[in-house]
Write an enzyme that holds these catalytic residues in place. Structure first.
Site, PDB file in Angstrom:
ATOM      1  N   ARG A 143     -16.600 -48.344 -44.448  1.00 34.80           N
ATOM      2  CA  ARG A 143     -16.908 -47.028 -45.033  1.00 34.80           C
ATOM      3  C   ARG A 143     -17.136 -45.964 -43.966  1.00 34.80           C
ATOM      4  NH1 ARG A 143     -21.758 -44.415 -44.899  1.00 34.80           N
ATOM      5  NH2 ARG A 143     -22.298 -43.006 -46.628  1.00 34.80           N
ATOM      6  N   GLY A 154     -23.782 -34.380 -51.474  1.00 34.13           N
ATOM      7  CA  GLY A 154     -24.512 -35.642 -51.445  1.00 34.13           C
ATOM      8  C   GLY A 154     -24.628 -36.139 -50.023  1.00 34.13           C
ATOM      9  N   ASP A 181     -28.186 -32.244 -51.061  1.00 39.72           N
ATOM     10  CA  ASP A 181     -28.602 -33.521 -51.650  1.00 39.72           C
ATOM     11  C   ASP A 181     -29.892 -33.299 -52.427  1.00 39.72           C
ATOM     12  OD1 ASP A 181     -27.856 -36.758 -50.589  1.00 39.72           O
ATOM     13  OD2 ASP A 181     -29.383 -36.333 -52.098  1.00 39.72           O
ATOM     14  N   ILE A 237     -25.896 -29.964 -56.609  1.00 40.01           N
ATOM     15  CA  ILE A 237     -24.861 -28.991 -56.277  1.00 40.01           C
ATOM     16  C   ILE A 237     -24.605 -28.055 -57.452  1.00 40.01           C
ATOM     17  CG2 ILE A 237     -22.953 -30.494 -57.003  1.00 40.01           C
ATOM     18  CD1 ILE A 237     -22.991 -28.002 -54.043  1.00 40.01           C
ATOM     19  N   GLU A 238     -24.846 -28.547 -58.661  1.00 51.38           N
ATOM     20  CA  GLU A 238     -24.638 -27.713 -59.843  1.00 51.38           C
ATOM     21  C   GLU A 238     -25.727 -26.650 -60.015  1.00 51.38           C
ATOM     22  OE1 GLU A 238     -22.903 -31.824 -60.667  1.00 51.38           O
ATOM     23  OE2 GLU A 238     -24.780 -31.015 -59.848  1.00 51.38           O
ATOM     24  N   GLU A 263     -19.067 -38.646 -49.690  1.00 53.35           N
ATOM     25  CA  GLU A 263     -18.920 -40.084 -49.927  1.00 53.35           C
ATOM     26  C   GLU A 263     -19.537 -40.336 -51.298  1.00 53.35           C
ATOM     27  OE1 GLU A 263     -19.413 -43.131 -51.007  1.00 53.35           O
ATOM     28  OE2 GLU A 263     -20.830 -43.864 -49.517  1.00 53.35           O
ATOM     29  N   GLU A 308     -21.624 -44.056 -61.346  1.00 52.37           N
ATOM     30  CA  GLU A 308     -22.555 -43.005 -60.921  1.00 52.37           C
ATOM     31  C   GLU A 308     -22.027 -41.598 -61.184  1.00 52.37           C
ATOM     32  OE1 GLU A 308     -23.607 -43.806 -56.880  1.00 52.37           O
ATOM     33  OE2 GLU A 308     -25.073 -45.325 -57.443  1.00 52.37           O
ATOM     34  N   SER A 310     -19.574 -34.130 -59.672  1.00 49.91           N
ATOM     35  CA  SER A 310     -20.239 -33.104 -58.869  1.00 49.91           C
ATOM     36  C   SER A 310     -19.321 -32.562 -57.784  1.00 49.91           C
ATOM     37  CB  SER A 310     -21.516 -33.684 -58.246  1.00 49.91           C
ATOM     38  OG  SER A 310     -22.439 -34.056 -59.251  1.00 49.91           O
TER      39      SER A 310
END
Length: 531
Positions: free
Chosen positions: A239, A263, A285, A313-314, A329, A338, A343
């Protein structure tokens, strides 16, 4: 982001804010002022420190006068700007004491304010003179008379005033108790409503994720507040190194650009982008880990480039209208668990400049057939005879739960088949719920005991050096592992056979961050939950 603490500590640099803030300085001049003040004070005189430096004062009025003249922080303006009354003022003072924000940050705050939590009612300093200040004087300034009406002595007047203040405090406490009771009733009503409602409305342009309230989404974000999940993700080399390689090997994408990290967690992707030459990086975040991220950014001397903002973020307000690049990520188990991609797409629609890019840009989900008779027996047939007792009814609870685990590649009995292709530049939120027919070409005669799903990630758009990684069972394992759907009744398959089926993926109607996956295979349909 399959990662899921409280990072808020009472130290300099941990600020519940919408921006990453520079650390306050304790200059030698301030220390000298403090020494001078100490020398002039009568023995035993109570003192209180300034909110933004080390100077000490003997009254709230002196402190606020100093804050206004030396730091350009006007408590009167702050109280009126946010409509603060008794409890709001107390929370404000304790927030500043606990988090040590800069004046610039405090003056830039708009609603919602970051000191609304109940924890800020607890005094940070013992006998803090600022907490004894009557904030209502800022709304109703009164002049102190030199004579007392009706022949009252000064002491009698003070006693009457204290009685009045005590009555007002008791009234405020009663009002707060009623408000808390009303709030609890509202929360209970909301929970009951959600638990008894099967349908959430969702248009093609908006997401139910954006509409989740704090009490509905709190568990999700709190799970990301603990360092453990971030440690697991950072140690996932597939990752983390894939993101690093994509960013470092394609610096032209980031050079002098404004980058949004959705995030951001500990800030690792933000720091990669900053090192690659980004002009400005904004990390957003909602989880408490952001406080540690602020310290991490300062430790690496990247605070001039990276700004961290706490919130969804919204809901947050970015200090820029548009960004050139969005990185995130966001991937969960089976890719979409999730619902964090919602988002990212929201951020793309609102903030991405024309010609900008989102990374990773391409994602695919694949299915493969599995034959593992021993594991199936261990989890399913086990309930037929448990110490001589029949518990077969338990199968109804076990089978519908998808299992996240690392598969042995030797148990695979088919070629993979893609069921979903996502281009983050063109995909809409409504596309993330889908149905797909699939055909699995069987490679070995055996018993089919499960269907497994995994995803692949691509960094491609405008890349000089393309980066790809897979979470499949034949690749190096990742923390996402594979998602396994056990079949209630295994069936035999032959090499060369084309096993046809259909899969439907939806958000869970009661918990939109969870998934509901329905498989139709071999004339049988089973619905699974991933939560």
């Amino acid at each position: 982001m399959c990662s899921l603490a409280s990072g808020a500590t009472g130290g300099r640099g941990a600020v519940e804010n919408e921006e990453d803030l520079p650390e306050l300085s304790d200059s030698g001049d301030e220390a000298a002022w403090e020494d001078e003040d100490d020398a002039d004070l009568p023995h035993g005189k109570q003192q209180t420190p300034c909110l933004f430096c080390n100077r000490l004062f003997t009254s709230a009025e002196e402190t606020f006068s100093h804050c206004k003249s030396e730091h350009q922080f006007n408590i009167d303006s702050m109280v009126h700007k946010h409509g603060l009354e008794f409890y709001g003022y107390i929370k404000l003072i304790n927030f500043i004491r606990l988090k040590n924000p800069t004046v610039e940050y405090m003056n830039s705050i708009y609603n919602p304010v970051p000191w609304e939590k109940e924890e800020y009612l607890k005094p940070v300093l013992e006998d803090d003179l600022l907490l004894q200040f009557d904030v209502e004087d800022l709304y109703e300034p009164v002049s102190v008379p030199f004579s007392y009406p009706n022949g009252l002595s000064e002491n009698t007047s003070v006693v009457e005033k204290l009685k009045h203040m005590e009555a007002r405090a008791l009234s405020a406490e009663a009002a707060l108790a009623r408000a808390r009771e009303d709030l609890q009733k509202m929360k209970q009503f909301a929970q009951d409503f959600v638990m008894h409602t099967d349908v959430r409305t969702c248009s093609s342009s908006t997401s139910v994720i954006a509409d989740l309230q704090e009490d509905e989404d709190g568990v999700y974000f709190s799970s990301y507040g603990h360092y453990g999940i971030h440690e697991e993700m950072l140690k996932d080399k597939i990752r983390t190194e894939s993101y690093r390689d994509f960013i470092y090997q394609n610096p032209h994408i980031f050079k002098d650009k404004v980058v949004l990290d959705v995030g951001c967690g500990t800030g690792i992707l933000s720091m990669f982008a900053a090192k690659a030459g980004a002009k400005k990086v904004l990390g957003v975040d909602q989880s408490e880990i952001l406080y540690q991220a602020m310290d991490i950014i300062r430790l690496n001397k990247l605070e001039d480039t990276i700004t961290l903002i706490k919130g969804k973020i919204e809901e947050v307000h970015l200090p820029v209208e548009k960004v050139d690049v969005i990185i995130s990520e966001w991937m969960g188990y089976f890719l979409l668990f999730e619902s964090m991609l919602d988002s990212v797409l929201y951020a793309k629609n609102k903030y991405l400049a024309k010609g900008g890019s989102v990374y990773p840009d391409i994602c695919t989900i694949s299915l493969v057939a599995v034959s593992d008779v021993n594991k199936h027996a261990d989890r399913i047939a086990f309930w037929d005879d448990v110490y001589g007792f029949k518990m077969s009814c338990m199968k109804k609870a076990v089978i519908p739960e998808a299992v996240v685990e690392v598969l042995d590649p030797k148990t695979l009995i088919s070629e993979p088949c893609g069921i979903k292709h996502i281009d983050c530049h063109t995909t809409s939120i409504s596309d993330l719920e889908f149905s797909s027919d699939f055909t699995l070409k069987i490679t070995r005669t055996s018993m089919c005991t499960a269907i497994a799903g995994y995803f692949d990630i691509y960094f491609e758009k405008n890349c000089h050096n393309r980066v790809v990684f897979s979470t499949g069972p034949q690749s190096t394992k990742t923390h996402w592992k594979q998602t396994v759907f056990l079949l209630e009744k295994p069936f035999s398959v032959k090499a060369g056979e084309a096993l046809k089926g259909k899969v439907t993926v939806h958000k869970n109607k009661k918990d939109p961050r969870s998934l509901t996956v329905t498989l139709t295979l071999n004339n049988s349909t089973q619905t699974y939950g991933l939560q």
